[in-house]
Design a protein around this motif. Structure first.
Motif, short mmCIF file in Angstrom:
data_model
loop_
_atom_site.label_atom_id
_atom_site.label_comp_id
_atom_site.label_asym_id
_atom_site.label_seq_id
_atom_site.Cartn_x
_atom_site.Cartn_y
_atom_site.Cartn_z
N ARG A 85 43.75 -1.01 7.68
CA ARG A 85 43.18 -0.43 6.47
C ARG A 85 41.65 -0.46 6.53
N GLU A 86 41.11 -1.59 6.99
CA GLU A 86 39.66 -1.72 7.03
C GLU A 86 39.03 -0.69 7.96
N LEU A 87 39.66 -0.47 9.12
CA LEU A 87 39.12 0.52 10.05
C LEU A 87 39.26 1.93 9.47
N ALA A 88 40.38 2.19 8.81
CA ALA A 88 40.56 3.50 8.19
C ALA A 88 39.46 3.76 7.16
N ALA A 89 39.17 2.76 6.34
CA ALA A 89 38.12 2.91 5.33
C ALA A 89 36.76 3.13 5.98
N GLN A 90 36.50 2.42 7.09
CA GLN A 90 35.23 2.57 7.79
C GLN A 90 35.07 3.98 8.36
N VAL A 91 36.13 4.48 9.00
CA VAL A 91 36.07 5.82 9.59
C VAL A 91 35.89 6.86 8.49
N ALA A 92 36.63 6.69 7.38
CA ALA A 92 36.52 7.65 6.27
C ALA A 92 35.11 7.67 5.70
N SER A 105 36.49 18.87 3.26
CA SER A 105 37.08 17.79 2.47
C SER A 105 37.66 16.73 3.39
N SER A 106 37.65 15.49 2.92
CA SER A 106 38.24 14.39 3.69
C SER A 106 38.91 13.42 2.74
N PHE A 107 39.85 12.65 3.28
CA PHE A 107 40.59 11.69 2.46
C PHE A 107 41.13 10.60 3.37
N VAL A 108 41.32 9.41 2.80
CA VAL A 108 41.87 8.30 3.57
C VAL A 108 43.10 7.76 2.86
N ILE A 109 44.13 7.44 3.62
CA ILE A 109 45.35 6.86 3.05
C ILE A 109 45.75 5.63 3.86
N ARG A 307 39.27 -5.51 14.10
CA ARG A 307 38.91 -4.09 14.18
C ARG A 307 38.63 -3.60 12.77
N GLY A 308 37.59 -2.83 12.62
CA GLY A 308 37.35 -2.19 11.34
C GLY A 308 36.37 -2.89 10.43
#
Length: 442
Positions: A85-92, A105-109, A307-308
């Motif tokens: 989750r942390e890496l997903a939030a960082q990339v987003a 547009s972009s989104f993170v889940i 990671r992240g």
């Protein structure tokens, strides 16, 4: 070399400049032109070298050039898969920052939060979707996302996804994607399993590796402090207090260990919080925010956070316990020494962990300096015990060793603990001495 020379759009150059970057890193300079050409790519770089921007920037540009200005309902044009989750939030966050001047547009889940708001957003369609595999498949099963129009797939930290058992989920996702697409695989390390995956997934990929495989950044100073297991917390509190460290990321092997150490440090007068997979997403986000803002001094984490976690100029990483997998050591200490800053990585190693230490040194092809603190010298009469859920002999053990938990901490109200009374009598200053021979030759 400047970002202008890489062929990026003016809007992207402006966004990069706003973040204070003027020159691309090695992985960015080599990867961006290849991705802009439409090549599949395997990118390998040690953590902290700008890997995220090396795929985010060209993906944004490629989507602008492909002609579809707006995604169709429920559709996704570019998919980025991450293990945590942390890496997903960082990339987003990087996608938003670099794409702020573009009509994309972009989104993170990810899991751990209410799925319903995510459904509403996905039904409208999104240009770039950043996701963890499990939550993405949840949406697929509920028909809230359609992956049949994905033009670009990015697998970020692919080796970690395999380590965390996501290979089946990844294969399920791949089966939902079109055959014709651009695929980018980025990772700090390349295992044999990763190479097998790429042989079937990537088409004539370009290979970019900017650092020796499984190597740590030269900007990170590494040291091992030999100490008995029951005195690790004591030594950690002394190091933090006596050096007046303000921001320290500490790694444990288990969630329970992270919770316990966090509680002990707070009793020692050192503000700390734990972050791991059993924590709610809200608690994890709050702990990380408090750590970044210096409201707490210590963040105690399991390897899910290796990671992240992107923390600007993090000065200190401590391995309270060595990881069971040597590669995880590289990812842990890679949280410091990022973006050209120097960092310090310390490992508190007891006799149980000597084989794990040797495995790490074999991997990074370096003998890590050993520094023993007077008053904290390990008792050489103590025999090594099996590590719970670990592999002292490079394989997991089924039995749980008895009397394995750390000793109960002594009460200490000051912010700068100085160790036990016995240690004070021997040497009140607890000066370090370079004495690897009393530990490394067991």
């Amino acid at each position: 070399m400047s970002f202008d020379s890489l062929g990026l759009r003016a809007e992207l150059i402006t966004a990069v400049s706003k973040k204070g970057y003027t020159e691309p890193t090695s992985i960015q300079a080599q990867s961006i032109p290849l991705i802009l050409e439409g090549r599949d790519l395997m990118g390998g770089a040690q953590t902290g070298t700008g890997k995220t921007a090396s795929f985010t920037l060209p993906v944004l540009q490629r989507l602008m050039e492909s002609g579809d200005a707006k995604p169709k309902a429920g559709k996704v044009r570019a998919l980025v898969l991450t293990p945590t989750r942390e890496l997903a939030a960082q990339v987003a966050e990087s996608v938003r920052d670099y794409g702020q001047h573009l009509p994309l547009s972009s989104f993170v889940i990810f899991g751990g939060v209410n799925i319903n708001p995510q459904k509403q957003k996905l039904r409208k369609g999104v240009d770039i979707l950043v996701a963890t595999p499990g939550r993405l498949l949840d949406h697929v099963s509920q028909n809230t996302v359609d992956l049949s129009s994905v033009e670009i797939l990015v697998l970020d930290e692919a080796d970690r996804m395999l380590d965390m058992g996501f290979i089946r989920d990844i294969r399920k996702v791949l089966a939902l994607l079109p055959q014709q697409k651009q695929t980018l695989l980025f990772s700090a390390t390349f295992s044999n399993e990763i190479k097998k995956l790429t042989s079937s997934l990537l088409h004539n990929p370009a290979l970019v590796e900017v650092a020796k495989e499984n190597s740590a950044s030269e900007l990170i100073s590494q040291v091992v402090h030999p100490v008995d297991k029951k005195r690790k917390r004591e030594l950690l509190s002394f190091l933090i207090g006596s050096n007046d460290w303000k921001q320290v990321l500490v790694f444990t092997r288990t969630k329970h260990g992270a919770n316990k150490l966090s509680e002990q440090l707070n009793k020692d007068g050192i503000t700390a919080a734990a972050i791991h997979g059993n924590k709610s997403q809200g608690a994890r986000t709050k702990a990380l925010a408090n750590f970044k803002s210096n409201d707490i001094r210590v963040l105690v984490a399991t390897d899910i956070a290796a990671r992240g976690l992107d923390i600007d100029q993090l000065p200190h990483v401590v391995n309270f316990e060595l990881p069971n997998v040597p590669e995880d050591y590289v990812h842990r200490i890679g949280r410091t020494g990022r973006a050209g800053s120097e960092g310090e990585a310390m490992s508190l190693v007891c006799v149980d962990e000597l084989k794990l230490l040797k495995g790490i040194e074999r991997l990074i092809k370096t003998d890590i300096k050993k520094v023993t603190f007077e008053g904290y010298e390990p008792d050489l009469s103590i025999k090594p015990e099996p590590i719970q859920n670990g592999h002292n002999n490079q394989r997991p053990r089924k039995s749980t060793p008895k009397n394995h938990s750390p000793a109960k901490p002594k009460t200490n109200t000051g912010a700068k603990p100085n160790g036990s009374t016995r240690a004070k009598k021997r040497n009140t200053q607890n000066k370090p001495t370079n004495r690897p021979d009393n530990f490394g030759n067991r």
